[in-house]
Motif scaffolding. Structure first.
Motif, PDB file in Angstrom:
ATOM      1  N   SER A 240       8.374  -7.481 -12.623  1.00 53.69           N
ATOM      2  CA  SER A 240       8.241  -8.072 -13.961  1.00 53.69           C
ATOM      3  C   SER A 240       7.561  -6.925 -14.811  1.00 53.69           C
ATOM      4  O   SER A 240       7.672  -6.763 -16.277  1.00 53.69           O
ATOM      5  CB  SER A 240       7.171  -9.120 -14.200  1.00 53.69           C
ATOM      6  OG  SER A 240       5.811  -8.581 -13.196  1.00 53.69           O
ATOM      7  N   GLU A 241       6.792  -5.898 -14.322  1.00 51.40           N
ATOM      8  CA  GLU A 241       6.240  -4.850 -15.165  1.00 51.40           C
ATOM      9  C   GLU A 241       6.387  -3.406 -14.352  1.00 51.40           C
ATOM     10  O   GLU A 241       5.892  -3.363 -13.249  1.00 51.40           O
ATOM     11  CB  GLU A 241       4.804  -4.883 -15.575  1.00 51.40           C
ATOM     12  CG  GLU A 241       4.518  -5.927 -16.621  1.00 51.40           C
ATOM     13  CD  GLU A 241       2.994  -5.918 -16.864  1.00 51.40           C
ATOM     14  OE1 GLU A 241       2.349  -5.186 -16.596  1.00 51.40           O
ATOM     15  OE2 GLU A 241       2.370  -6.496 -18.056  1.00 51.40           O
ATOM     16  N   ILE A 242       7.351  -2.623 -14.720  1.00 49.00           N
ATOM     17  CA  ILE A 242       7.850  -1.369 -14.076  1.00 49.00           C
ATOM     18  C   ILE A 242       7.350  -0.208 -14.730  1.00 49.00           C
ATOM     19  O   ILE A 242       7.451   0.042 -15.856  1.00 49.00           O
ATOM     20  CB  ILE A 242       9.360  -1.545 -13.825  1.00 49.00           C
ATOM     21  CG1 ILE A 242      10.037  -2.682 -13.381  1.00 49.00           C
ATOM     22  CG2 ILE A 242       9.823  -0.206 -13.090  1.00 49.00           C
ATOM     23  CD1 ILE A 242      11.563  -2.931 -13.733  1.00 49.00           C
ATOM     24  N   ASN A 243       6.826   0.553 -13.837  1.00 51.81           N
ATOM     25  CA  ASN A 243       6.180   1.957 -14.303  1.00 51.81           C
ATOM     26  C   ASN A 243       7.193   2.930 -14.035  1.00 51.81           C
ATOM     27  O   ASN A 243       8.021   2.903 -12.801  1.00 51.81           O
ATOM     28  CB  ASN A 243       4.682   2.496 -13.330  1.00 51.81           C
ATOM     29  CG  ASN A 243       3.468   1.510 -13.931  1.00 51.81           C
ATOM     30  OD1 ASN A 243       3.548   1.268 -15.201  1.00 51.81           O
ATOM     31  ND2 ASN A 243       2.654   1.094 -13.293  1.00 51.81           N
TER      32      ASN A 243
ATOM     33  N   LEU B 232       6.057   2.122 -19.375  1.00 53.10           N
ATOM     34  CA  LEU B 232       5.849   0.629 -18.880  1.00 53.10           C
ATOM     35  C   LEU B 232       7.120  -0.088 -19.303  1.00 53.10           C
ATOM     36  O   LEU B 232       7.260  -0.341 -20.521  1.00 53.10           O
ATOM     37  CB  LEU B 232       4.680   0.071 -19.323  1.00 53.10           C
ATOM     38  CG  LEU B 232       4.391  -1.398 -18.416  1.00 53.10           C
ATOM     39  CD1 LEU B 232       4.313  -1.513 -17.184  1.00 53.10           C
ATOM     40  CD2 LEU B 232       3.041  -1.997 -19.122  1.00 53.10           C
ATOM     41  N   ILE B 233       8.015  -0.952 -18.464  1.00 51.58           N
ATOM     42  CA  ILE B 233       9.072  -1.382 -18.880  1.00 51.58           C
ATOM     43  C   ILE B 233       8.907  -2.891 -18.471  1.00 51.58           C
ATOM     44  O   ILE B 233       8.636  -3.212 -17.232  1.00 51.58           O
ATOM     45  CB  ILE B 233      10.304  -0.915 -17.913  1.00 51.58           C
ATOM     46  CG1 ILE B 233      10.558   0.564 -18.263  1.00 51.58           C
ATOM     47  CG2 ILE B 233      11.761  -1.664 -18.623  1.00 51.58           C
ATOM     48  CD1 ILE B 233      10.462   1.288 -19.595  1.00 51.58           C
ATOM     49  N   ARG B 234       9.053  -3.761 -19.387  1.00 53.60           N
ATOM     50  CA  ARG B 234       9.031  -5.185 -19.205  1.00 53.60           C
ATOM     51  C   ARG B 234      10.659  -5.715 -19.293  1.00 53.60           C
ATOM     52  O   ARG B 234      11.348  -5.451 -20.199  1.00 53.60           O
ATOM     53  CB  ARG B 234       8.173  -5.781 -20.086  1.00 53.60           C
ATOM     54  CG  ARG B 234       6.648  -5.531 -19.880  1.00 53.60           C
ATOM     55  CD  ARG B 234       5.702  -6.588 -20.797  1.00 53.60           C
ATOM     56  NE  ARG B 234       4.521  -6.111 -20.709  1.00 53.60           N
ATOM     57  CZ  ARG B 234       3.883  -5.148 -21.188  1.00 53.60           C
ATOM     58  NH1 ARG B 234       4.216  -4.372 -21.970  1.00 53.60           N
ATOM     59  NH2 ARG B 234       2.648  -4.741 -21.015  1.00 53.60           N
TER      60      ARG B 234
ATOM     61  N   GLU C 295       6.829   0.596 -23.169  1.00 55.88           N
ATOM     62  CA  GLU C 295       5.768   1.019 -23.826  1.00 55.88           C
ATOM     63  C   GLU C 295       5.256   2.271 -23.231  1.00 55.88           C
ATOM     64  O   GLU C 295       5.276   2.446 -21.819  1.00 55.88           O
ATOM     65  CB  GLU C 295       4.549  -0.097 -23.494  1.00 55.88           C
ATOM     66  CG  GLU C 295       3.154   0.053 -23.868  1.00 55.88           C
ATOM     67  CD  GLU C 295       2.304  -1.196 -23.709  1.00 55.88           C
ATOM     68  OE1 GLU C 295       1.103  -0.674 -23.635  1.00 55.88           O
ATOM     69  OE2 GLU C 295       2.578  -2.176 -23.140  1.00 55.88           O
TER      70      GLU C 295
ATOM     71  N   ALA D 194       5.405  -9.502  -9.372  1.00 57.04           N
ATOM     72  CA  ALA D 194       4.520  -8.409 -10.342  1.00 57.04           C
ATOM     73  C   ALA D 194       5.036  -7.057 -10.390  1.00 57.04           C
ATOM     74  O   ALA D 194       4.993  -6.510 -11.638  1.00 57.04           O
ATOM     75  CB  ALA D 194       3.102  -8.432  -9.809  1.00 57.04           C
TER      76      ALA D 194
ATOM     77  N   SER E 268      12.381 -13.601 -16.538  1.00 56.33           N
ATOM     78  CA  SER E 268      11.101 -13.928 -15.817  1.00 56.33           C
ATOM     79  C   SER E 268      11.208 -13.828 -14.329  1.00 56.33           C
ATOM     80  O   SER E 268      11.915 -14.531 -13.592  1.00 56.33           O
ATOM     81  CB  SER E 268      11.005 -15.490 -16.333  1.00 56.33           C
ATOM     82  OG  SER E 268       9.616 -15.863 -15.586  1.00 56.33           O
TER      83      SER E 268
ATOM     84  N   ASP F   8      13.413  -5.231 -21.960  1.00 59.80           N
ATOM     85  CA  ASP F   8      12.811  -6.065 -23.094  1.00 59.80           C
ATOM     86  C   ASP F   8      11.892  -5.253 -23.963  1.00 59.80           C
ATOM     87  O   ASP F   8      12.127  -5.209 -25.275  1.00 59.80           O
ATOM     88  CB  ASP F   8      12.060  -7.381 -22.589  1.00 59.80           C
ATOM     89  CG  ASP F   8      11.668  -8.343 -23.669  1.00 59.80           C
ATOM     90  OD1 ASP F   8      12.385  -8.445 -24.914  1.00 59.80           O
ATOM     91  OD2 ASP F   8      10.411  -8.918 -23.710  1.00 59.80           O
ATOM     92  N   GLN F   9      11.109  -4.458 -23.260  1.00 63.24           N
ATOM     93  CA  GLN F   9      10.075  -3.524 -24.004  1.00 63.24           C
ATOM     94  C   GLN F   9       9.887  -2.423 -23.179  1.00 63.24           C
ATOM     95  O   GLN F   9       9.807  -2.617 -22.048  1.00 63.24           O
ATOM     96  CB  GLN F   9       8.856  -4.375 -24.196  1.00 63.24           C
ATOM     97  CG  GLN F   9       7.770  -3.956 -24.965  1.00 63.24           C
ATOM     98  CD  GLN F   9       6.595  -4.603 -25.166  1.00 63.24           C
ATOM     99  OE1 GLN F   9       5.993  -5.179 -24.372  1.00 63.24           O
ATOM    100  NE2 GLN F   9       6.269  -5.195 -26.670  1.00 63.24           N
TER     101      GLN F   9
END
Length: 278
Positions: free
Chosen positions: A261-264, A248-250, A240, A258, A254, A237-238
């Motif tokens: 949901s947010e992957i480094n 940072l991958i979102r 950053e 944790a 859903s 989705d995003q």
């Protein structure tokens, strides 16, 4: 009538359609070879020019070219069947296509050299290395063009299939579930158990390891971002940029976990990830 009879009839119908499609494909390739042979042999010698005063149909050249084309077609077809089963069924990429072409041209070279020597002996002529090599180079060039034209559509269809319609069988204990690639958001490992996350957030446990999954799935669609997670390209989705060159991958899906949901992505994998994603 038994319940299995309609199913058998449907399978026979599908099989007949497939056979007809395969025969039609080979017929089209044969027509292309014949047209190519006619054009080449009419342009190769002055007396065979269509508008020439002393026009003569190049029977010998036409027949020998047809035989050569058939042999090339058989070699290309058998090699394509092998690559389709071994490589193209999983993924279609430049490297596998290149190896298919190189190996096919290699087999043609192995076939051409002894065949050229034998045909020259039968014709009563002497085999000169120069003319043999020139003939081989021309044959390889024309073979490259013909094989590319003959199998480009097949390879493109396999490419589309591998990206969109392919599926994977997920085994979980006594349960077996089939999922298409487009319905999978990611795979992740936790406490030595690998989970499959669908686009709607549904999670299924699997009997695979991430290493086993990496061997099975299409790496044009999936990327292993770290030791715990493999993500689907369309699930992103995003993206950053964060500190120390990391990403940072979102994901769109859903997920309560944790870590998912947010992957480094580390700076060491950043370039490989962006190349894959773009």
């Amino acid at each position: 009538m038994s319940a299995s009879q309609p199913t058998k009839t449907a399978l026979k119908t599908v099989s007949l359609k497939f056979n007809h499609s395969s025969l039609w494909s080979w017929f089209q390739k044969l027509i292309a070879f014949i047209i190519f042979s006619l054009v080449v042999n009419h342009l190769s010698t002055p007396e065979s020019f269509p508008d020439g005063e002393s026009y003569r149909f190049p029977v010998e050249g036409f027949l020998s070219t047809i035989v050569l084309c058939i042999l090339i077609g058989i070699i290309a077809g058998l090699n394509f069947k092998f690559y389709k089963k071994r490589y193209f069924s999983k993924k279609v990429e430049i490297a596998s296509i290149s190896w298919y072409m190189v190996s096919t041209l290699g087999y043609i070279t192995v076939m051409y050299i002894p065949l050229g020597i034998v045909l020259n002996k039968i014709a009563g002529g002497e085999t000169e290395l120069y003319y043999l090599l020139i003939g081989l180079l021309i044959t390889l060039l024309l073979s490259f063009i013909l094989i590319g034209l003959a199998y480009s559509l097949d390879i493109y269809n396999l490419y589309k299939l591998s990206l969109k319609d392919n599926e994977i069988t997920i085994e979980s204990g006594t349960k077996i579930t089939k999922l298409t690639y487009e319905n999978i958001a990611c795979f992740y490992s936790e406490n030595k158990v690998v989970y499959t996350v669908q686009n709607d957030g549904t999670t299924i446990t699997t009997d695979f390891t991430l290493n086993e999954l990496e061997e099975k799935i299409n790496d044009q669609l999936f990327f292993r971002v770290n030791r715990q997670i493999i993500i689907h390209k369309d699930a992103v989705d995003q993206i950053e940029k964060i500190a120390n060159g990391k990403l940072l991958i979102r994901l769109k899906t859903s997920i309560k976990n944790a870590a998912i949901s947010e992957i480094n992505i580390s700076r060491y994998k950043r370039k490989a990830f962006m190349t894959w994603f773009q």
